[in-house]
Scaffold this active site. Structure first.
Site, PDB file in Angstrom:
ATOM      1  N   LYS A  79       0.798  -1.293   0.230  1.00  0.00           N
ATOM      2  CA  LYS A  79       0.033   0.063   0.076  1.00  0.00           C
ATOM      3  C   LYS A  79       0.751   1.154  -0.016  1.00  0.00           C
ATOM      4  CE  LYS A  79      -3.961  -2.121   2.074  1.00  0.00           C
ATOM      5  NZ  LYS A  79      -4.922  -2.427   2.880  1.00  0.00           N
ATOM      6  N   ASN A 100      -4.913   1.820  -1.611  1.00  0.00           N
ATOM      7  CA  ASN A 100      -5.444   0.439  -1.765  1.00  0.00           C
ATOM      8  C   ASN A 100      -6.005   0.388  -3.187  1.00  0.00           C
ATOM      9  OD1 ASN A 100      -7.803   1.527  -1.051  1.00  0.00           O
ATOM     10  ND2 ASN A 100      -8.540  -0.057   0.128  1.00  0.00           N
ATOM     11  N   ASP A 116      -9.650   2.117   2.851  1.00  0.00           N
ATOM     12  CA  ASP A 116      -9.699   1.322   3.913  1.00  0.00           C
ATOM     13  C   ASP A 116     -10.323   2.060   5.152  1.00  0.00           C
ATOM     14  OD1 ASP A 116      -8.510  -1.019   3.220  1.00  0.00           O
ATOM     15  OD2 ASP A 116      -6.597  -0.338   3.606  1.00  0.00           O
ATOM     16  N   GLY A 141      -0.819  -0.567  15.449  1.00  0.00           N
ATOM     17  CA  GLY A 141       0.069  -0.611  14.226  1.00  0.00           C
ATOM     18  C   GLY A 141      -0.088   0.784  13.588  1.00  0.00           C
ATOM     19  N   GLY A 143       1.325   0.329   9.995  1.00  0.00           N
ATOM     20  CA  GLY A 143       1.652   0.105   8.917  1.00  0.00           C
ATOM     21  C   GLY A 143       0.559   0.569   7.798  1.00  0.00           C
ATOM     22  N   TYR A 231      -9.669 -11.092   9.507  1.00  0.00           N
ATOM     23  CA  TYR A 231     -10.793 -12.202   9.578  1.00  0.00           C
ATOM     24  C   TYR A 231     -10.360 -13.531   9.175  1.00  0.00           C
ATOM     25  CZ  TYR A 231     -10.321 -10.801   4.747  1.00  0.00           C
ATOM     26  OH  TYR A 231      -9.731 -10.416   3.663  1.00  0.00           O
ATOM     27  N   GLY A 253     -12.614  -8.235  10.813  1.00  0.00           N
ATOM     28  CA  GLY A 253     -12.491  -7.013   9.795  1.00  0.00           C
ATOM     29  C   GLY A 253     -13.036  -7.380   8.352  1.00  0.00           C
TER      30      GLY A 253
END
Ligand code: NDP
Length: 286
Positions: A79, A100, A116, A141, A143, A231, A253
């Protein structure tokens, strides 16, 4: 005649051509989701998964352009690379530093967006009725996924977003990219926030390896909602941990995945698909 290496579409086929790239990509549900959305409008399209490793995106985009591709979804670990390669960014992608969703503009310009954040916020707010306004959110996170969701979380007007990441400078860099007045702070990895947050979003890759973030169960209050971006067919380790330690709600998710895809579909086709039935279809494993 086949397209360029990696892209198997027959260029004589006039259906619009889409793909998702990343690594690993074998289990991506994006083709199923986009085909289900397309069926809602009677649109015929091709949507493929293509394995592309870190550093390989520029070549993949060139090959996709040659194969007359229309739109590309980008997943782990590409990404930030996608963001760097794009010539134009939608404002939310510009702020995130990660993309994305890619497509070619009329003059062939590589355009980028990040869906996202809107995907996560719609899943929390519309699908689960969780209000983010004035809430304290712990974002684990820093990222590509965390970068994508932070601007959208801030737009929902929380009281505070605390970003905690294994590599603290990445969290600090991400926080510094947000507007100066944004209520964002950082927290060293492994430290619990002073008070249990209202919402904890796990945007790390830890669940992929069945590992938990190093939080004590004291971060969970009876009002805390835990959200794992990962998920699977069964509860992720983070969801299972949250459930067994008294969180109010623990969500995975899957809804975010479908909602971010719906926003990409909107960008590419100017149609808003229904997401509920597609989430239910994936949940039931059909
Ligand atoms: P990145 O590779 O860009 O980032 C990975 C993040 O996880 C970084 O913050 C990294 O920390 C952290 N991390 C990795 N390993 C460890 C570890 N052993 N201990 C602590 N932290 C670790 O991945 P993405 O951000 O793109 O994706 C993260 C997750 O979110 C994935 O599981 C992905 O599947 C999921 N996701 C789900 C979406 C959905 O629609 N449901 C959408 C996007 C992502 P560091 O900076 O220190 O390396």
């Amino acid at each position: 005649m086949t397209g360029s290496p990696g892209f198997s579409r027959d260029v004589a086929d006039n259906k619009p051509y889409f793909c998702v790239v990343g690594s690993p990509i074998r289990h991506s549900k994006s083709p199923v989701i986009h085909q289900a959305f397309a069926a809602q409008f009677g649109i015929g399209l091709i949507y493929e998964r293509v394995e592309v490793r870190a550093g390989g995106l520029a070549a993949a985009i060139a090959a996709f352009r040659e194969a007359r591709g229309s739109g590309m979804n980008v997943t782990v670990p590409l990404k930030e690379e996608a963001w760097r390669l794009a010539a134009e960014h939608a404002p939310r992608a510009a702020l995130a530093g990660a993309a994305n969703t890619l497509w070619f503009g009329r003059d062939g310009t590589l355009m980028a967006d990040n869906t996202d954040g809107v995907g996560l916020v719609r899943d929390l707010q519309s699908n689960h009725g969780i209000d983010l306004r004035d809430r304290r959110i712990l974002l684990l996170g820093a990222g590509g996924a965390a970068r994508g969701v932070l601007p959208a979380l801030l737009e929902a007007r929380p009281a505070l977003v605390t970003v905690s990441n294994r590599t603290l400078p990445r969290a600090q860099q991400l926080a510094a990219m947000m507007p100066a007045e944004a209520p964002v702070e950082t927290l060293p990895w492994g430290k619990d926030p002073a008070e249990p947050p209202d919402i904890i979003v796990n945007a790390t890759a830890l669940s992929l390896n069945e590992e938990l973030p190093p939080l004590s169960s004291r971060v969970l209050a009876p009002y805390t909602v835990c959200y794992d971006m990962m998920y699977g067919t069964r509860a992720t380790v983070f969801v299972a941990w949250a459930r067994s330690h008294g969180a109010r709600l623990a969500l995975d998710g899957l809804g975010m995945l479908v909602e971010q895809a719906a926003e990409a579909f909107w960008i590419w086709h100017a149609r808003r698909p229904q997401t509920g039935a597609v989430i239910a279809q994936l949940r039931s494993g059909v």
